[in-house]
Write a protein that holds these residues in place. Structure first.
Motif, PDB file in Angstrom:
ATOM      1  N   LYS A  14       0.672  -0.782   0.161  1.00 44.20           N
ATOM      2  CA  LYS A  14       0.080   0.228   0.126  1.00 44.20           C
ATOM      3  C   LYS A  14       1.289   1.090  -0.735  1.00 44.20           C
ATOM      4  N   SER A  15       2.197   1.178   0.969  1.00 44.34           N
ATOM      5  CA  SER A  15       2.900   2.138   0.977  1.00 44.34           C
ATOM      6  C   SER A  15       3.120   2.919  -0.858  1.00 44.34           C
ATOM      7  N   THR A  48       1.439 -10.022  -8.410  1.00 44.71           N
ATOM      8  CA  THR A  48       0.875  -9.178  -8.268  1.00 44.71           C
ATOM      9  C   THR A  48      -1.017  -9.079  -9.458  1.00 44.71           C
ATOM     10  N   GLN A  49      -1.730  -8.470  -8.642  1.00 45.17           N
ATOM     11  CA  GLN A  49      -2.650  -8.353 -10.238  1.00 45.17           C
ATOM     12  C   GLN A  49      -2.249  -6.928 -11.004  1.00 45.17           C
ATOM     13  N   VAL A  50      -2.583  -6.905 -12.392  1.00 45.33           N
ATOM     14  CA  VAL A  50      -2.536  -5.918 -13.168  1.00 45.33           C
ATOM     15  C   VAL A  50      -3.769  -5.891 -13.668  1.00 45.33           C
ATOM     16  N   LEU A  51      -4.379  -4.752 -14.585  1.00 41.64           N
ATOM     17  CA  LEU A  51      -5.275  -4.287 -15.550  1.00 41.64           C
ATOM     18  C   LEU A  51      -5.113  -3.742 -16.033  1.00 41.64           C
ATOM     19  N   CYS A  52      -5.904  -3.760 -16.773  1.00 38.56           N
ATOM     20  CA  CYS A  52      -5.840  -2.520 -18.224  1.00 38.56           C
ATOM     21  C   CYS A  52      -7.491  -2.298 -18.878  1.00 38.56           C
ATOM     22  N   ASP A  53      -8.364  -1.429 -19.193  1.00 40.20           N
ATOM     23  CA  ASP A  53      -9.215  -1.135 -19.489  1.00 40.20           C
ATOM     24  C   ASP A  53      -9.320  -0.499 -20.996  1.00 40.20           C
ATOM     25  N   LEU A  84     -12.715  -5.785  -2.231  1.00 39.39           N
ATOM     26  CA  LEU A  84     -11.730  -6.133  -2.833  1.00 39.39           C
ATOM     27  C   LEU A  84     -10.634  -6.426  -2.659  1.00 39.39           C
ATOM     28  N   VAL A  85      -9.519  -6.411  -1.160  1.00 35.66           N
ATOM     29  CA  VAL A  85      -8.612  -6.466  -1.275  1.00 35.66           C
ATOM     30  C   VAL A  85      -8.078  -8.041  -0.608  1.00 35.66           C
ATOM     31  N   THR A  91       0.431  -8.894  -1.612  1.00 34.93           N
ATOM     32  CA  THR A  91       0.069  -7.357  -3.156  1.00 34.93           C
ATOM     33  C   THR A  91      -0.883  -7.539  -2.326  1.00 34.93           C
ATOM     34  N   GLY A  92      -2.027  -7.646  -1.890  1.00 34.23           N
ATOM     35  CA  GLY A  92      -3.694  -8.177  -2.014  1.00 34.23           C
ATOM     36  C   GLY A  92      -3.942  -7.030  -1.906  1.00 34.23           C
ATOM     37  N   GLU A  93      -3.231  -5.958  -1.581  1.00 36.38           N
ATOM     38  CA  GLU A  93      -3.860  -4.569  -1.272  1.00 36.38           C
ATOM     39  C   GLU A  93      -3.997  -3.182  -2.017  1.00 36.38           C
TER      40      GLU A  93
END
Length: 653
Positions: A14-15, A48-53, A84-85, A91-93
């Motif tokens: 989160k930091s 790590t969750q990454v996303l794309c719109d 959604l955490v 890396t869930g936050e």
């Protein structure tokens, strides 16, 4: 910024929210949530969750990705909504919005999936081992293996050992398995061997004046496959010490093994080294049918031959008339039901035996009378009393018991009278075919010897022990598991000592070494003047949960003793000098007393990983048929290679 990554896929927290980062890894999983693409990006360290719109300039490129593409992304770190955490991953936050993408390596259609825990045939897994190794469980196992080796090295250095390397190409040596031979180009018709173990070299290191040696040594043996053994090569912690006795070796290696298990056992209890029993080989074979017993199982077998000698059970009675035969009982506390006994009988048949005899004890309503009441009452009164409690009771059964009881009482044999009373009229009724054949007194004697009671059972195997011990040991394991007697969350160790130096071939009678041929016989040179099969060696194994973990010995460092030891196994002095000349010659120049052992690293990691298949903890193992499907080994040599080595392959019909 680095060409490929600013952090790993396990680093972001989160930091880091608001930062621009670069990550690289594999596409673990893709999810489409209403036009927004979510990707779990995985590397060796984490996910790590990454996303794309659709607003991203690389949306079309992201949409074209498939599982196991290797990619590099640039993006902005954002905090996930509280709902959604994902608390299951570090890396869930956070999540990373993709702003740029580079495909570092595309992936074809996968023969096995990395995501998930689907089962695949072992052949598929080994053919595509590089994909199999990407899976979470396999990554964990290989990291565990590396950490175990590192821990072993550190612990050995802390005990004053130094690590030395011994040759990989050497001469053939009788270590108990087949050698892998290597043809010599410079010496046509002659062969090197890959070492089955660094045995001779580590002894020569002691002769050379180095006091403590160890090595994480590769060993090569052309062995038949087994789930807990690699058919080609394996690694062991090899160690040797000078000026030591057997107990010194135990005191040195036990803290190393125990320390490694305590470090990596993850909640499983590890027996402390000072509690590890030292069990003579003969006792281990009698009680457990194995020289690597699983002591988490409390069942101990016993010799019950005397109860069947001359009994009404003709199969065992006649068997015991032959020399060297024995009837052994496997107690089964809480196993006293016909259903369980039939199931174990079927197990024995699957193991190639006609069956396995059994007795089980059930509750019988006892006569509420004392021994004196029985003696004073008439037969009709006693029979009537008993029939009220058991309408299946036979008249001749009561008559026989009463006659035996009165005779014992008249003779003043109080203990015998009590035994007979319990056998015929007590609360324990023996059932099963064996009980009917050998009678109440013999079954009661067996029950008392084994310490069994109501709802317990015992299984019986007979013959020459070496012919049935393997099945008996397996039956003991199955009984312990099925009845819930075997502790699951424990590593139980035991030293097996006093191994016989020699064994005789059943068919030819030829005497050969049964263990390490370089071991010192107990009693030294004088012990070799008698019956070779009576000679014990300073040889020892460490068993853990049914597996051999360590094997070692105090070495035979005296040439005259060595020549005699090998002579008993059919090797004359000339052959010993020819095959082991380097070591024999060295021993003539002031060899110190020395001893050591080797611990199987693959097997240690297998136990710590909680698997029974050793290929689960080896990076690139062979199949059970000793084939490397990934590298296509073994392969056929070219004609030029054969000609250069002076070899010709004879076709197999």
């Amino acid at each position: 910024m680095h060409s490929y990554r600013s952090q790993t896929c396990a680093d972001l927290r989160k930091s880091h929210v608001g930062e621009t980062v670069r990550l690289a890894g594999w596409v673990h999983r893709i999810r489409d949530h209403g036009g927004v693409l979510f990707i779990d990006l995985r590397d060796h360290y984490g996910v790590t969750q990454v996303l794309c719109d659709p607003d991203s300039p690389v949306f079309d490129a992201v949409e074209a990705l498939r599982a196991e593409y290797c990619i590099r992304i640039d993006g902005n770190v954002k905090a996930r909504d509280a709902s959604l955490v994902n608390a299951k991953i570090p890396t869930g936050e956070i999540e990373v919005y993709i702003r740029d993408l580079e495909v570092l390596g595309s992936a074809d259609e996968l023969p096995l999936q990395v995501f998930g825990d689907q089962e695949y045939p072992e052949e598929t897994r080994l053919r595509y081992r590089y994909l199999d190794l990407r899976r979470e469980a396999m990554q964990h196992n290989m990291v565990l293996r590396s950490d175990v080796v590192s821990s072993i090295r550190r612990r050995m250095w802390d005990q004053g050992f130094r690590e030395f390397q011994t040759p990989i190409i050497t001469a053939s040596s009788p270590e108990g398995a087949r050698d892998f031979l290597v043809p010599s180009r410079l010496h046509p018709g002659r062969f090197y061997a890959l070492p089955q173990a660094p045995q001779q070299f580590k002894q020569l290191i002691m002769v050379s004046g180095f006091d403590k040696y160890f090595q994480i040594a590769p060993c090569f043996r052309d062995e038949d496959p087994r789930a807990d053994r690699s058919p080609t090569d394996f690694y062991q912690l090899d160690m040797e010490m000078s000026f030591v006795e057997q107990q010194d070796v135990f005191d040195t290696v036990a803290p190393v093994i125990a320390g490694v298990f305590e470090e990596f056992a993850e909640g499983t209890r590890v027996d402390a080294p000072e509690t590890w029993p030292q069990i003579p080989y003969a006792e281990a074979m009698l009680k457990y049918g194995s020289d690597k017993p699983d002591l988490r199982n409390p069942i101990e077998m016993q010799d019950v031959s005397e109860h069947f000698r001359g009994s009404g059970f003709a199969i065992f009675a006649k068997l015991l008339e032959q020399e060297g035969t024995q009837i052994r009982a496997i107690p089964a506390p809480t196993g006293g039901s016909r259903k369980f006994c039939d199931r174990m009988n079927a197990f024995a048949q699957k193991e190639g035996l006609p069956g396995m005899g059994y007795i089980f004890w059930r509750e019988r309503t006892p006569a509420q009378l004392s021994i004196q009441n029985f003696i004073d009452m008439t037969f009709n009164e006693i029979f009537a009393e008993l029939r009220e409690r058991d309408n299946q009771l036979k008249e001749q059964f009561v008559e026989a018991g009463l006659e035996r009881l009165r005779a014992a009482n008249k003779a003043g044999h109080t203990e015998e009278a009590e035994f007979i009373f319990n056998a015929y009229f007590g609360s324990h009724e023996a059932a099963g075919p064996l009980a009917k054949n050998i009678g109440p007194e013999r079954t009661e004697a067996i029950r008392q010897q084994l310490g069994l009671g109501v709802r317990d059972a015992a299984f019986f195997l007979g013959g020459k022990p070496q012919a049935f011990e393997r099945v008996a040991a397996r039956a003991r394991d199955v009984i312990g598991e099925e009845l819930g007697l075997t502790e699951q969350d424990r590593f139980a160790f035991a030293w097996i000592v006093d191994f016989p130096m020699y064994e005789a071939d059943e068919e030819t009678g030829k005497v050969d070494f049964s263990h390490n041929p370089f071991s010192m016989p107990q009693g030294g040179r004088d012990a070799l003047d008698g019956d070779p099969l009576e000679v014990l060696g300073y040889q020892y194994d460490l068993a853990c949960n049914g597996y051999e973990l360590v094997s070692g010995a105090i070495r035979n460092h005296r040439p005259e003793t060595m020549f005699k030891a090998f002579a008993l196994a059919g090797y004359d002095e000339a052959e010993v000098r020819n095959r082991f000349g380097g070591m024999v010659n060295a021993f003539q120049f002031g060899a110190p007393p020395h001893g050591g052992c080797a611990a199987g690293i693959d097997r240690m990691v297998m136990l710590l990983a909680g698997t029974s298949n050793i290929r689960e903890v080896i990076m690139f193992p062979m199949t059970q048929r000793a084939e490397d499907l990934m590298m296509n080994a073994p392969s056929e040599p070219t004609p030029d290679q054969l000609m250069e080595l002076g070899l010709r392959v004879i076709p197999q019909e």
